[in-house]
Motif scaffolding. Structure first.
Motif, PDB file in Angstrom:
ATOM      1  N   PHE A 123     -17.995   0.904 -10.065  1.00  0.00           N
ATOM      2  CA  PHE A 123     -18.427  -0.072 -11.051  1.00  0.00           C
ATOM      3  C   PHE A 123     -18.796   0.670 -12.330  1.00  0.00           C
ATOM      4  O   PHE A 123     -19.786   1.408 -12.355  1.00  0.00           O
ATOM      5  CB  PHE A 123     -19.648  -0.855 -10.557  1.00  0.00           C
ATOM      6  CG  PHE A 123     -19.363  -1.809  -9.432  1.00  0.00           C
ATOM      7  CD1 PHE A 123     -18.936  -3.100  -9.692  1.00  0.00           C
ATOM      8  CD2 PHE A 123     -19.523  -1.407  -8.112  1.00  0.00           C
ATOM      9  CE1 PHE A 123     -18.674  -3.983  -8.661  1.00  0.00           C
ATOM     10  CE2 PHE A 123     -19.259  -2.287  -7.073  1.00  0.00           C
ATOM     11  CZ  PHE A 123     -18.835  -3.577  -7.340  1.00  0.00           C
ATOM     12  N   GLN A 124     -17.997   0.516 -13.383  1.00  0.00           N
ATOM     13  CA  GLN A 124     -18.307   1.078 -14.698  1.00  0.00           C
ATOM     14  C   GLN A 124     -18.864  -0.064 -15.541  1.00  0.00           C
ATOM     15  O   GLN A 124     -18.158  -0.694 -16.327  1.00  0.00           O
ATOM     16  CB  GLN A 124     -17.054   1.682 -15.316  1.00  0.00           C
ATOM     17  CG  GLN A 124     -16.464   2.824 -14.483  1.00  0.00           C
ATOM     18  CD  GLN A 124     -15.167   3.332 -15.048  1.00  0.00           C
ATOM     19  OE1 GLN A 124     -15.135   4.329 -15.789  1.00  0.00           O
ATOM     20  NE2 GLN A 124     -14.070   2.671 -14.717  1.00  0.00           N
ATOM     21  N   LEU A 125     -20.137  -0.338 -15.352  1.00  0.00           N
ATOM     22  CA  LEU A 125     -20.736  -1.566 -15.863  1.00  0.00           C
ATOM     23  C   LEU A 125     -20.713  -1.654 -17.383  1.00  0.00           C
ATOM     24  O   LEU A 125     -20.664  -2.739 -17.953  1.00  0.00           O
ATOM     25  CB  LEU A 125     -22.174  -1.669 -15.332  1.00  0.00           C
ATOM     26  CG  LEU A 125     -22.258  -1.632 -13.794  1.00  0.00           C
ATOM     27  CD1 LEU A 125     -23.705  -1.517 -13.343  1.00  0.00           C
ATOM     28  CD2 LEU A 125     -21.612  -2.862 -13.190  1.00  0.00           C
ATOM     29  N   GLY A 126     -20.732  -0.504 -18.046  1.00  0.00           N
ATOM     30  CA  GLY A 126     -20.702  -0.497 -19.502  1.00  0.00           C
ATOM     31  C   GLY A 126     -19.376  -0.949 -20.088  1.00  0.00           C
ATOM     32  O   GLY A 126     -19.278  -1.212 -21.286  1.00  0.00           O
ATOM     33  N   ILE A 159      -6.906  -6.353 -20.232  1.00  0.00           N
ATOM     34  CA  ILE A 159      -8.210  -6.403 -20.888  1.00  0.00           C
ATOM     35  C   ILE A 159      -9.066  -5.228 -20.399  1.00  0.00           C
ATOM     36  O   ILE A 159      -9.234  -5.049 -19.192  1.00  0.00           O
ATOM     37  CB  ILE A 159      -8.918  -7.736 -20.580  1.00  0.00           C
ATOM     38  CG1 ILE A 159      -8.057  -8.904 -21.066  1.00  0.00           C
ATOM     39  CG2 ILE A 159     -10.290  -7.776 -21.224  1.00  0.00           C
ATOM     40  CD1 ILE A 159      -8.599 -10.264 -20.665  1.00  0.00           C
ATOM     41  N   PRO A 160      -9.595  -4.399 -21.291  1.00  0.00           N
ATOM     42  CA  PRO A 160     -10.402  -3.242 -20.857  1.00  0.00           C
ATOM     43  C   PRO A 160     -11.550  -3.617 -19.922  1.00  0.00           C
ATOM     44  O   PRO A 160     -11.873  -2.857 -19.001  1.00  0.00           O
ATOM     45  CB  PRO A 160     -10.924  -2.671 -22.188  1.00  0.00           C
ATOM     46  CG  PRO A 160      -9.893  -3.056 -23.194  1.00  0.00           C
ATOM     47  CD  PRO A 160      -9.402  -4.413 -22.763  1.00  0.00           C
ATOM     48  N   SER A 161     -12.148  -4.780 -20.115  1.00  0.00           N
ATOM     49  CA  SER A 161     -13.276  -5.178 -19.270  1.00  0.00           C
ATOM     50  C   SER A 161     -12.887  -5.345 -17.808  1.00  0.00           C
ATOM     51  O   SER A 161     -13.744  -5.325 -16.926  1.00  0.00           O
ATOM     52  CB  SER A 161     -13.883  -6.489 -19.781  1.00  0.00           C
ATOM     53  OG  SER A 161     -14.668  -6.278 -20.930  1.00  0.00           O
ATOM     54  N   SER A 162     -11.589  -5.527 -17.545  1.00  0.00           N
ATOM     55  CA  SER A 162     -11.157  -5.702 -16.157  1.00  0.00           C
ATOM     56  C   SER A 162     -11.393  -4.434 -15.338  1.00  0.00           C
ATOM     57  O   SER A 162     -11.455  -4.482 -14.111  1.00  0.00           O
ATOM     58  CB  SER A 162      -9.676  -6.077 -16.102  1.00  0.00           C
ATOM     59  OG  SER A 162      -8.855  -4.990 -16.518  1.00  0.00           O
ATOM     60  N   GLN A 163     -11.516  -3.291 -16.027  1.00  0.00           N
ATOM     61  CA  GLN A 163     -11.724  -2.028 -15.315  1.00  0.00           C
ATOM     62  C   GLN A 163     -13.200  -1.768 -15.026  1.00  0.00           C
ATOM     63  O   GLN A 163     -13.570  -0.670 -14.612  1.00  0.00           O
ATOM     64  CB  GLN A 163     -11.109  -0.884 -16.112  1.00  0.00           C
ATOM     65  CG  GLN A 163      -9.606  -1.012 -16.242  1.00  0.00           C
ATOM     66  CD  GLN A 163      -8.963   0.177 -16.921  1.00  0.00           C
ATOM     67  OE1 GLN A 163      -9.464   1.301 -16.851  1.00  0.00           O
ATOM     68  NE2 GLN A 163      -7.839  -0.056 -17.578  1.00  0.00           N
ATOM     69  N   PRO A 198     -18.830  -9.512 -22.279  1.00  0.00           N
ATOM     70  CA  PRO A 198     -18.716 -10.955 -22.022  1.00  0.00           C
ATOM     71  C   PRO A 198     -17.712 -11.655 -22.930  1.00  0.00           C
ATOM     72  O   PRO A 198     -17.156 -12.692 -22.552  1.00  0.00           O
ATOM     73  CB  PRO A 198     -20.140 -11.468 -22.270  1.00  0.00           C
ATOM     74  CG  PRO A 198     -21.020 -10.282 -22.032  1.00  0.00           C
ATOM     75  CD  PRO A 198     -20.221  -9.101 -22.517  1.00  0.00           C
ATOM     76  N   SER A 199     -17.460 -11.096 -24.123  1.00  0.00           N
ATOM     77  CA  SER A 199     -16.489 -11.711 -25.038  1.00  0.00           C
ATOM     78  C   SER A 199     -15.055 -11.497 -24.547  1.00  0.00           C
ATOM     79  O   SER A 199     -14.134 -12.199 -24.966  1.00  0.00           O
ATOM     80  CB  SER A 199     -16.642 -11.124 -26.440  1.00  0.00           C
ATOM     81  OG  SER A 199     -16.449  -9.713 -26.422  1.00  0.00           O
ATOM     82  N   GLU A 200     -14.832 -10.527 -23.661  1.00  0.00           N
ATOM     83  CA  GLU A 200     -13.496 -10.247 -23.137  1.00  0.00           C
ATOM     84  C   GLU A 200     -13.239 -10.965 -21.811  1.00  0.00           C
ATOM     85  O   GLU A 200     -12.162 -11.527 -21.595  1.00  0.00           O
ATOM     86  CB  GLU A 200     -13.310  -8.739 -22.932  1.00  0.00           C
ATOM     87  CG  GLU A 200     -13.245  -7.936 -24.209  1.00  0.00           C
ATOM     88  CD  GLU A 200     -12.988  -6.469 -23.958  1.00  0.00           C
ATOM     89  OE1 GLU A 200     -12.673  -5.759 -24.921  1.00  0.00           O
ATOM     90  OE2 GLU A 200     -13.122  -6.021 -22.791  1.00  0.00           O
TER      91      GLU A 200
END
Length: 292
Positions: free
Chosen positions: A133-136, A111-115, A140-142
């Motif tokens: 931390f790449q907060l962008g 999942i991209p959000s994991s990064q 939340p949907s991922e």
């Protein structure tokens, strides 16, 4: 703030890999010179801390791992009462936010959000781990907010099993590019306070520098919420940079990804995350052994 001579200072200086399994000579020498770190003092303080914990109703029946207690003692320079208070705070977090101490059940690595949170593969020259931390990248949907918090916690807790990180600490690079309205619902005072509490009261980590880049209105909102609660010691290590390239005043290029002026092309250590998540599963009350 250092001037650009920092770049020259770092050139040619060795950096250690994140996954190091030995104590380098410069840290070993510091340990030998530190009275607190003498083997006889470590054992004496460990015994005293265990005795104090046996006298408390919350911890009297817990089978503590020596490495876990020693990491807390080391953080507090072997001050027994401060270490005991830290252990009790840790148990309070277990009671009120038990999800921190379990692994993520789904395959988050795809999942991209994991990064959103990335331990960089090289350390700072002083031996500290560097967390990006790449907060962008977080949607939340991922990944649910609870899992996002869990991911941050397990990264810190599992990396603290490395004695080198215990002896040195962490630097963070917080990139606010891409953050926006979807993040506002979690940007609350309670969440800010929980973040500060876990980072500075629960986890026995030395935060050596917080470097913020690509600020926007989300950064302004977060700082406005957190600022009244930031201690002077935190304010001293907080740096808001006008451009990502300023990070080169603090880190060698070999530590930084290309988009921050560094030389790293691939930097997501997926194997580390997979193993860390597996080993974090049902984190025992008494802690875990060190990695070496």
């Amino acid at each position: 703030m250092p001037n650009r001579t920092g770049i020259t200072k770092f050139r040619g200086k060795d950096v250690l890999p994140l996954d190091i399994r030995f104590v380098p000579d410069f840290l070993r020498k510091k340990l030998e010179e530190d009275v607190h770190e003498k083997p006889e003092n470590r054992q004496k303080c460990l015994s005293q801390l265990k005795e104090r914990l046996l006298d408390h109703k919350i911890t009297k029946d817990v089978d503590f791992e020596d490495d876990f207690l020693l990491s807390i003692l080391r953080h507090h320079e072997y001050k027994i009462e401060k270490a005991k208070a830290n252990v009790l705070t840790y148990f309070s977090l277990r009671k009120n936010h038990s999800y921190f101490f379990t692994s993520i059940k789904h395959n988050f690595l795809k999942i991209p959000s994991s990064q959103t949170i990335t331990l960089l593969p090289n350390r700072h020259p002083d031996g500290a781990a560097v967390v990006l931390f790449q907060l962008g990248k977080w949607y939340p949907s991922e990944i649910l907010f609870e899992d996002a918090k869990k991911l941050c916690f397990l990264v810190a807790q599992q990396e603290l099993r490395n004695p080198v990180t215990q002896m040195t600490g962490f630097y963070t690079i917080d990139d606010f590019s891409g953050t926006g309205l979807r993040h506002l619902p979690v940007c609350t005072l309670l969440n800010m306070l929980l973040l500060l509490h876990v980072s500075f009261d629960v986890l026995p980590i030395n935060v050596l520098g917080i470097h913020i880049v690509n600020g926007n209105f989300m950064l302004a909102t977060a700082l406005a919420l957190a600022k009244p609660f930031l201690s002077e010691s935190i304010r001293k290590i907080l740096y808001v940079h006008s451009s990502p390239e300023e990070l080169l005043d603090y880190f060698p290029a070999s530590v930084l990804p290309e988009k921050y002026g560094g030389t790293l092309k691939e930097f997501y250590v997926s194997d580390w995350y997979r193993k860390a998540n597996e080993e974090h599963h049902n984190f025992p009350p008494g802690g875990q052994k060190n990695l070496f």
